[in-house]
Write a protein that holds these residues in place. Sequence first.
Motif, PDB file in Angstrom:
ATOM      1  N   THR A  25       0.858  -1.179   0.000  1.00  0.00           N
ATOM      2  CA  THR A  25       0.000   0.000   0.000  1.00  0.00           C
ATOM      3  C   THR A  25       0.894   1.229   0.000  1.00  0.00           C
ATOM      4  OG1 THR A  25      -0.178   0.028   2.417  1.00  0.00           O
ATOM      5  CG2 THR A  25      -1.910  -1.114   1.215  1.00  0.00           C
ATOM      6  N   GLY A  26       0.455   2.246  -0.674  1.00  0.00           N
ATOM      7  CA  GLY A  26       1.291   3.426  -0.770  1.00  0.00           C
ATOM      8  C   GLY A  26       0.473   4.676  -1.033  1.00  0.00           C
TER       9      GLY A  26
ATOM     10  N   GLY B  50      -1.136   2.268   8.291  1.00  0.00           N
ATOM     11  CA  GLY B  50      -1.815   2.330   9.577  1.00  0.00           C
ATOM     12  C   GLY B  50      -3.295   2.630   9.477  1.00  0.00           C
ATOM     13  N   GLN B  51      -3.849   2.590   8.268  1.00  0.00           N
ATOM     14  CA  GLN B  51      -5.271   2.889   8.068  1.00  0.00           C
ATOM     15  C   GLN B  51      -6.076   1.656   7.666  1.00  0.00           C
ATOM     16  OE1 GLN B  51      -5.669   6.272   5.419  1.00  0.00           O
ATOM     17  NE2 GLN B  51      -3.878   7.237   6.320  1.00  0.00           N
TER      18      GLN B  51
ATOM     19  N   GLY C 230      -3.674  -2.236   3.975  1.00  0.00           N
ATOM     20  CA  GLY C 230      -2.931  -3.470   3.762  1.00  0.00           C
ATOM     21  C   GLY C 230      -3.740  -4.695   4.150  1.00  0.00           C
ATOM     22  N   THR C 231      -4.429  -4.607   5.269  1.00  0.00           N
ATOM     23  CA  THR C 231      -5.279  -5.712   5.716  1.00  0.00           C
ATOM     24  C   THR C 231      -6.379  -5.978   4.700  1.00  0.00           C
ATOM     25  OG1 THR C 231      -4.828  -5.194   8.027  1.00  0.00           O
ATOM     26  CG2 THR C 231      -6.790  -6.515   7.571  1.00  0.00           C
ATOM     27  N   LEU C 232      -7.006  -4.920   4.205  1.00  0.00           N
ATOM     28  CA  LEU C 232      -8.060  -5.082   3.203  1.00  0.00           C
ATOM     29  C   LEU C 232      -7.518  -5.659   1.905  1.00  0.00           C
ATOM     30  CD1 LEU C 232     -10.067  -1.784   3.777  1.00  0.00           C
ATOM     31  CD2 LEU C 232     -10.837  -4.117   4.257  1.00  0.00           C
TER      32      LEU C 232
END
Length: 118
Positions: free
Chosen positions: A82-83, A89-90, A93-95
Amino acid sequence: MRPMVVSDAESFASWAVDPVFRAHAGWPERSSIDESVAWWRALIARPRPQLIRRTAVSGEDVVGYVDLHGEGDETRELGFVTGPSGRWGQGWGTLAASAGLVYGFETLELRRIWAEAV
């Protein structure tokens, strides 16, 4: 998540000017943003056969990408980015990783997906 398109190159290339992102992602520093855009366009237009890469989006905004890498029909390695680093931290990445798992198991019908954390 959607297939990568050549116009995604500008978003990915813009992350390369973020030194924090570049260091954590292991990306090399390129001589110019134009060089980075050209590199991404070539990669998107001619993907390696062992790499399935999908763009992670929020609405129309490119927020990352997911890789499923490997040569077998049943097993792949999951990777995701993610970038830029301001998005970290939002939960993106998990999504992205979750969407990659769903795509791998449900669409590609993989039997095993694995990943490593740095």
